[in-house]
Write a protein that holds these residues in place. Structure first.
Motif, short mmCIF file in Angstrom:
data_model
loop_
_atom_site.label_atom_id
_atom_site.label_comp_id
_atom_site.label_asym_id
_atom_site.label_seq_id
_atom_site.Cartn_x
_atom_site.Cartn_y
_atom_site.Cartn_z
N LEU A 26 124.34 -3.78 38.58
CA LEU A 26 123.44 -2.67 38.88
C LEU A 26 124.15 -1.33 38.89
O LEU A 26 125.32 -1.23 39.25
CB LEU A 26 122.78 -2.87 40.25
N LYS A 27 123.41 -0.29 38.53
CA LYS A 27 123.89 1.06 38.75
C LYS A 27 123.99 1.30 40.25
O LYS A 27 123.22 0.76 41.03
CB LYS A 27 122.94 2.08 38.12
N GLU A 29 123.20 3.81 42.09
CA GLU A 29 121.99 4.39 42.67
C GLU A 29 120.94 3.31 42.95
O GLU A 29 120.27 3.34 43.99
CB GLU A 29 121.41 5.46 41.72
N ARG A 30 120.80 2.36 42.04
CA ARG A 30 119.84 1.28 42.22
C ARG A 30 120.28 0.38 43.37
O ARG A 30 119.46 -0.06 44.18
CB ARG A 30 119.72 0.47 40.93
N THR A 33 119.48 2.06 46.66
CA THR A 33 118.04 1.98 46.93
C THR A 33 117.64 0.61 47.45
O THR A 33 116.92 0.49 48.44
CB THR A 33 117.24 2.29 45.64
N LEU A 34 118.13 -0.44 46.81
CA LEU A 34 117.80 -1.80 47.22
C LEU A 34 118.31 -2.11 48.62
O LEU A 34 117.60 -2.70 49.44
CB LEU A 34 118.35 -2.81 46.22
N GLN A 69 121.42 10.94 47.98
CA GLN A 69 120.71 9.68 48.15
C GLN A 69 121.13 8.98 49.44
O GLN A 69 120.29 8.45 50.17
CB GLN A 69 120.95 8.77 46.94
#
Length: 205
Positions: A26-27, A29-30, A33-34, A69
C-alpha cells in the motif's frame, strides 16, 4: 480498546499502534487512512529501501501531505523503522550514517513537535562475542550523532542476528556507558519458542 478510548479522551494510557512494515503493498497515505479507520492510535512507518516511505525517495510534497494527514486523523507517529544494520564494512559506514540523518529529517518533517524514534536492528549473523565489539565501535558514532540530531534510536534484539536477546542489548548499552538517546526495543516475537519467557525477558528489559 480501553487504551484507545483513554487516549482519545485525554487520559494517560498506552497507545495501540500498527506498523506499515506489514502493509508493503500500500501507499503510505492509504495505510494511514486504513489504520485510522480501524481505530488505531499510532503508526510506525517503515522507511527503508523497497517500502513506499523510503527516506531517500519520499518527496517533499508527500511529506507535507502526510504531516497534514497524520494531524487530521489524530494518528500519532511514534516511530520510523529503518534496518540500518552494522556489518563491520567500514566502506558502508558513511552510508549508514546518512540513513540515520535521513530518518531524522523524516521524523522532524512529519512530527516536529513530538518527533518519533528510529527503530531498527543491528544485523550481523556472526557470533555475539565478535559482533558486540564491532557494534560498540560504530554505535559510539551513532550516539554522538543522535545528540546532534536530537533523535532517539531503539535497537532491537532480532532472531537470527548476533544480538538476539535482551541481555545482549543491555550488555552492549552498558559497554557504551548507557547513551541517553540509544535504547532497546522490546519485541517478544523474537524470543518466543526459545529458552526465554515473556516474564523473564520483560524483567530483564
Amino acid at each position: 480498546v480501553w487504551a484507545a478510548e483513554a487516549r482519545r479522551s485525554g487520559t494517560q494510557g498506552l497507545a495501540l499502534g500498527f506498523g506499515t512494515y506489514g502493509m508493503k503493498s500500500l501507499k503510505t497515505e492509504r495505510a494511514v487512512t486504513l489504520l485510522s479507520q480501524i481505530g488505531f492510535d499510532a503508526v510506525e512507518l517503515a522507511c527503508f529501501p523497497g517500502w513506499d516511505a523510503d527516506t531517500a525517495a519520499l518527496s517533499k510534497a508527500r511529506r507535507k501531505s502526510l504531516r497534514q494527514q497524520l494531524s487530521d486523523t489524530g494518528l500519532e507517529l511514534t516511530a520510523v523503522m529503518d534496518h540500518i544494520g552494522i556489518d563491520g564494512d567500514a566502506a558502508k559506514r558513511a552510508q549508514r550514517i546518512e540513513r540515520i540523518k535521513l530518518a531524522a529529517q523524516l521524523a522532524y518533517g512529519l512530527a516536529p513537535d513530538r518527533p518519533p524514534l528510529l527503530q531498527g536492528v543491528l544485523g550481523g549473523s556472526d557470533s555475539w562475542d565478535e559482533m558486540k565489539l564491532i557494534y560498540a565501535d560504530e554505535l559510539k558514532e551513532w550516539s554522538e550523532l543522535t545528540e546532534e540530531l536530537k533523535l532517539n534510536i531503539a535497537i532491537k534484539p532480532h532472531r537470527g542476528s548476533a544480538m538476539s536477546r535482551p541481555s545482549q542489548a543491555i550488555e552492549l548499552l552498558t559497554m557504551l556507558g548507557k547513551p541517553p538517546r540509544i535504547k532497546m526495543c522490546y519485541d517478544f516475537s523474537h524470543y518466543d519458542l526459545r529458552d526465554m519467557t515473556l516474564e523473564g525477558t520483560i524483567h530483564t528489559a
